[in-house]
Design a protein around this motif. Structure first.
Motif, mmCIF file in Angstrom:
data_model
loop_
_atom_site.group_PDB
_atom_site.id
_atom_site.type_symbol
_atom_site.label_atom_id
_atom_site.label_comp_id
_atom_site.label_asym_id
_atom_site.label_seq_id
_atom_site.Cartn_x
_atom_site.Cartn_y
_atom_site.Cartn_z
ATOM 1 N N VAL A 150 26.940 38.705 8.158
ATOM 2 C CA VAL A 150 27.045 38.224 9.543
ATOM 3 C C VAL A 150 25.989 37.159 9.781
ATOM 4 C CG1 VAL A 150 26.942 38.870 11.988
ATOM 5 C CG2 VAL A 150 27.818 40.511 10.322
ATOM 6 N N LEU A 151 26.388 36.096 10.439
ATOM 7 C CA LEU A 151 25.445 35.067 10.865
ATOM 8 C C LEU A 151 25.482 34.985 12.390
ATOM 9 C CD1 LEU A 151 23.546 32.630 10.584
ATOM 10 C CD2 LEU A 151 25.575 31.192 10.171
ATOM 11 N N ILE A 152 24.392 35.412 13.024
ATOM 12 C CA ILE A 152 24.304 35.327 14.481
ATOM 13 C C ILE A 152 23.673 33.990 14.831
ATOM 14 C CG2 ILE A 152 23.419 36.379 16.598
ATOM 15 C CD1 ILE A 152 22.979 38.973 14.994
ATOM 16 N N ILE A 153 24.349 33.230 15.669
ATOM 17 C CA ILE A 153 23.774 31.971 16.151
ATOM 18 C C ILE A 153 23.457 32.151 17.634
ATOM 19 C CG2 ILE A 153 24.176 29.499 16.489
ATOM 20 C CD1 ILE A 153 26.098 29.643 14.059
ATOM 21 N N THR A 154 22.217 31.861 17.994
ATOM 22 C CA THR A 154 21.813 32.017 19.386
ATOM 23 C C THR A 154 20.832 30.910 19.745
ATOM 24 O OG1 THR A 154 21.050 33.661 21.006
ATOM 25 C CG2 THR A 154 19.859 33.594 18.910
ATOM 26 N N GLU A 166 17.427 34.407 22.496
ATOM 27 C CA GLU A 166 16.865 35.158 21.359
ATOM 28 C C GLU A 166 15.898 36.270 21.781
ATOM 29 O OE1 GLU A 166 13.831 34.828 17.624
ATOM 30 O OE2 GLU A 166 13.753 33.401 19.269
ATOM 31 N N PRO A 167 14.818 35.932 22.542
ATOM 32 C CA PRO A 167 13.882 37.011 22.882
ATOM 33 C C PRO A 167 14.493 38.081 23.788
ATOM 34 C CG PRO A 167 13.293 34.956 23.993
ATOM 35 C CD PRO A 167 14.368 34.623 23.015
ATOM 36 N N LEU A 168 15.557 37.730 24.497
ATOM 37 C CA LEU A 168 16.174 38.684 25.425
ATOM 38 C C LEU A 168 17.087 39.677 24.712
ATOM 39 C CD1 LEU A 168 17.118 36.154 28.282
ATOM 40 C CD2 LEU A 168 15.307 37.889 28.384
ATOM 41 N N TYR A 169 17.921 39.188 23.796
ATOM 42 C CA TYR A 169 19.019 40.039 23.304
ATOM 43 C C TYR A 169 19.220 40.096 21.798
ATOM 44 C CZ TYR A 169 20.093 39.727 28.256
ATOM 45 O OH TYR A 169 19.998 39.774 29.621
ATOM 46 N N LEU A 170 18.578 39.217 21.036
ATOM 47 C CA LEU A 170 18.911 39.168 19.606
ATOM 48 C C LEU A 170 18.647 40.488 18.883
ATOM 49 C CD1 LEU A 170 19.996 37.608 17.195
ATOM 50 C CD2 LEU A 170 17.667 36.773 16.765
ATOM 51 N N LYS A 171 17.465 41.070 19.123
ATOM 52 C CA LYS A 171 17.114 42.320 18.431
ATOM 53 C C LYS A 171 18.148 43.411 18.695
ATOM 54 C CE LYS A 171 12.424 42.408 16.959
ATOM 55 N NZ LYS A 171 11.796 41.250 17.691
ATOM 56 N N GLU A 172 18.567 43.502 19.956
ATOM 57 C CA GLU A 172 19.542 44.536 20.325
ATOM 58 C C GLU A 172 20.847 44.368 19.549
ATOM 59 O OE1 GLU A 172 18.154 45.049 24.998
ATOM 60 O OE2 GLU A 172 20.042 44.055 24.537
ATOM 61 N N SER A 201 20.147 35.434 11.179
ATOM 62 C CA SER A 201 20.139 34.872 12.524
ATOM 63 C C SER A 201 19.636 33.445 12.473
ATOM 64 C CB SER A 201 19.231 35.681 13.450
ATOM 65 O OG SER A 201 19.679 37.014 13.463
ATOM 66 N N TYR A 202 20.231 32.622 13.285
ATOM 67 C CA TYR A 202 19.790 31.223 13.373
ATOM 68 C C TYR A 202 19.606 30.871 14.846
ATOM 69 C CZ TYR A 202 19.109 26.424 12.059
ATOM 70 O OH TYR A 202 18.536 25.188 11.859
ATOM 71 N N VAL A 203 18.406 30.423 15.189
ATOM 72 C CA VAL A 203 18.081 30.141 16.592
ATOM 73 C C VAL A 203 18.006 28.630 16.807
ATOM 74 C CG1 VAL A 203 16.432 30.536 18.461
ATOM 75 C CG2 VAL A 203 16.771 32.292 16.698
ATOM 76 N N VAL A 204 18.796 28.135 17.742
ATOM 77 C CA VAL A 204 18.792 26.696 18.052
ATOM 78 C C VAL A 204 18.011 26.493 19.349
ATOM 79 C CG1 VAL A 204 21.026 26.396 16.916
ATOM 80 C CG2 VAL A 204 20.955 26.724 19.402
ATOM 81 N N PRO A 205 17.531 25.270 19.586
ATOM 82 C CA PRO A 205 16.836 25.022 20.861
ATOM 83 C C PRO A 205 17.794 25.222 22.030
ATOM 84 C CG PRO A 205 16.656 23.119 19.371
ATOM 85 C CD PRO A 205 17.596 24.070 18.733
ATOM 86 N N ALA A 206 17.318 25.803 23.133
ATOM 87 C CA ALA A 206 18.177 25.995 24.304
ATOM 88 C C ALA A 206 18.530 24.636 24.904
ATOM 89 C CB ALA A 206 17.463 26.867 25.332
ATOM 90 N N GLY A 210 25.369 33.591 23.179
ATOM 91 C CA GLY A 210 24.758 32.650 24.115
ATOM 92 C C GLY A 210 25.762 32.089 25.097
ATOM 93 N N GLY A 211 25.372 31.024 25.748
ATOM 94 C CA GLY A 211 26.237 30.381 26.728
ATOM 95 C C GLY A 211 27.234 29.446 26.066
ATOM 96 N N GLY A 212 27.782 28.551 26.858
ATOM 97 C CA GLY A 212 28.806 27.636 26.367
ATOM 98 C C GLY A 212 28.312 26.729 25.250
ATOM 99 N N VAL A 213 27.030 26.401 25.281
ATOM 100 C CA VAL A 213 26.482 25.531 24.239
ATOM 101 C C VAL A 213 26.553 26.226 22.883
ATOM 102 C CG1 VAL A 213 24.306 24.582 23.377
ATOM 103 C CG2 VAL A 213 25.028 24.097 25.715
#
Ligand code: NAD
Ligand code: ZN
Length: 361
Positions: A38-42, A47-53, A66-71, A103-106
């Motif tokens: 699984v690859l989670i993109i957020t 990320e700090p709010l929900y990724l761990k969960e 997991s891959y975190v992009v700039p908001a 995440g959102g629409g982005v």
């Protein structure tokens, strides 16, 4: 609650409810497919709010990346897209990998486009975290931006499932609630008069969007989007109804510079304008004043005073829906019924001028 999204290319479930993010593993099991990883993109805010969960709810996988992009909108770029593909290749993700867009629409648009293109397409699940994403997570349009235009590089690519945990909306800032709610109103206006009447009766402030009412409003909005897309996945006809309010909205966003005003705020202004144009075009009364009064309670902004009618008209002509210099707009014949028509420049100009005069007073 489970809704079924039907399109010509795929049918998939949309789960909506409070706290359902923790059930992600069972939603994946319900797909009855084997996934290698699984690859989670957020993004950096989610990320700090929900990724761990989410990570810890994926109990059956040993390979969770997991891959975190700039908001923000900047993440829908070639360079971020490329970096995610590089990451996926380095981790040796194969065709049986699953992408989760958290995440959102982005994030949904970007991660969906990654899934659509990686090894000619791998499975993905949308986990929307914004109100606006009730719209963007359904229908299968995925894209990144080009410096010369928004959403210019993309695909039609449907997810395997949408998991919409409305509890995650609790951390959204107020302007994001307002922005996303504009699209909910749009869905009611173009398709569902009883839903519109319900909204007018039940929702007076954004704080009214809670619990059962929130879920009801979002499920209704999603149903409208799904019904429109079911009839016209690739936008050859009625999918364009979803652009109600968007002709002026896109012109305002472009005129101010993208990101200066939220998309939903621009859509709100665009819908009031489209109703006014509709009243003149058809010579009918759509109770615009009543609508404006209800609308004011949500504090949408006015049309920006410093924009002028002539340049807005020019920007509207650049809209994707315009055909050889003629503006095509979605107009309303009555609440719940719209159509796409060509509108004369003079009519658009005169109503833009009136709108601008009214805010300049
Ligand atoms: P977004 O994804 O940028 O989210 C808005 C902001 O809220 C971001 O800063 C994000 O980090 C933050 N955020 C997200 N979830 C949060 C949460 N639960 N708590 C706190 N903060 C949170 O923007 P958006 O409004 O969701 O989506 C806009 C994008 O959607 C645009 O790029 C637009 O082109 C696209 N879109 C696509 C479609 C489609 O059909 N594919 C339709 C409409 C819009
Ligand atoms: Zn929109």
């Amino acid at each position: 609650e489970t809704l079924t999204i039907k399109t010509a290319s795929k049918t998939y479930p949309l789960y909506i409810g409070k706290g359902i993010r923790f059930q992600i593993q069972s939603f994946i099991q319900a797909l009855e497919r084997e996934f290698s990883s699984v690859l989670i993109i957020t993004d950096s805010i989610v990320e700090p709010l929900y990724l761990k969960e989410i990570e810890s709810s994926l109990t059956d996988f040993s390979n969770v990346y997991s891959y975190v992009v700039p908001a923000g909108e900047e993440a829908k770029s070639f360079s971020v897209f490329y970096d995610i593909l590089t990451f996926a290749l380095e981790k040796e993700l194969d065709r049986k990998a699953l992408v989760i867009a958290l995440g959102g629409g982005v994030v949904g648009d970007l991660a969906g486009f990654v899934a659509a293109t990686y090894m000619r397409g791998i499975a993905f699940i949308q986990m929307p975290t914004t109100l606006l994403a009730h719209d963007s997570s359904v229908g299968g349009k995925v894209a990144i931006n080009h410096p010369l235009g928004k959403n210019m590089i993309g695909a039609f690519y449907q997810p395997e499932a949408v998991v919409y945990d409305i509890e995650m909306l609790s951390t959204l800032p107020e302007e994001q609630w307002r922005s996303g709610f504009a699209e909910v109103i749009k869905h009611a206006l173009i398709w569902d008069k009883p839903f519109y009447d319900w909204l007018q009766a039940e929702i007076h402030t954004l704080a009214d969007l809670r619990d059962e009412k929130l879920q009801f409003a979002l499920a209704k909005g999603i149903t409208v989007k799904a019904e429109v897309v079911a009839e016209d996945e690739k936008e050859s006809g009625i999918r364009s109804y979803l652009n109600f309010g968007h002709t002026l909205a896109h012109a305002i966003e472009a005129g101010l510079g993208y990101g200066k005003m939220s998309h939903g705020d621009a859509v709100a202004i665009g819908m009031l304008f489209a109703i006014r144009v509709s009243e003149e075009y058809y010579g009918i009364d759509l109770e615009l004043q009543k609508f404006r009064k209800w609308f004011r309670q949500f504090h949408y902004p006015e049309i920006p005073k410093h924009l002028d009618a002539a340049s807005l008209l020019q920007l509207m002509k650049k809209d994707k829906k315009a055909q050889s210099g003629t503006i095509r707009m979605v107009l309303m014949k009555q609440i719940g019924e719209v159509e796409t028509v060509k509108v004369e420049d003079e009519l658009i100009l005169s109503i833009l001028e009136k709108e601008l005069e009214e805010v300049q007073q």
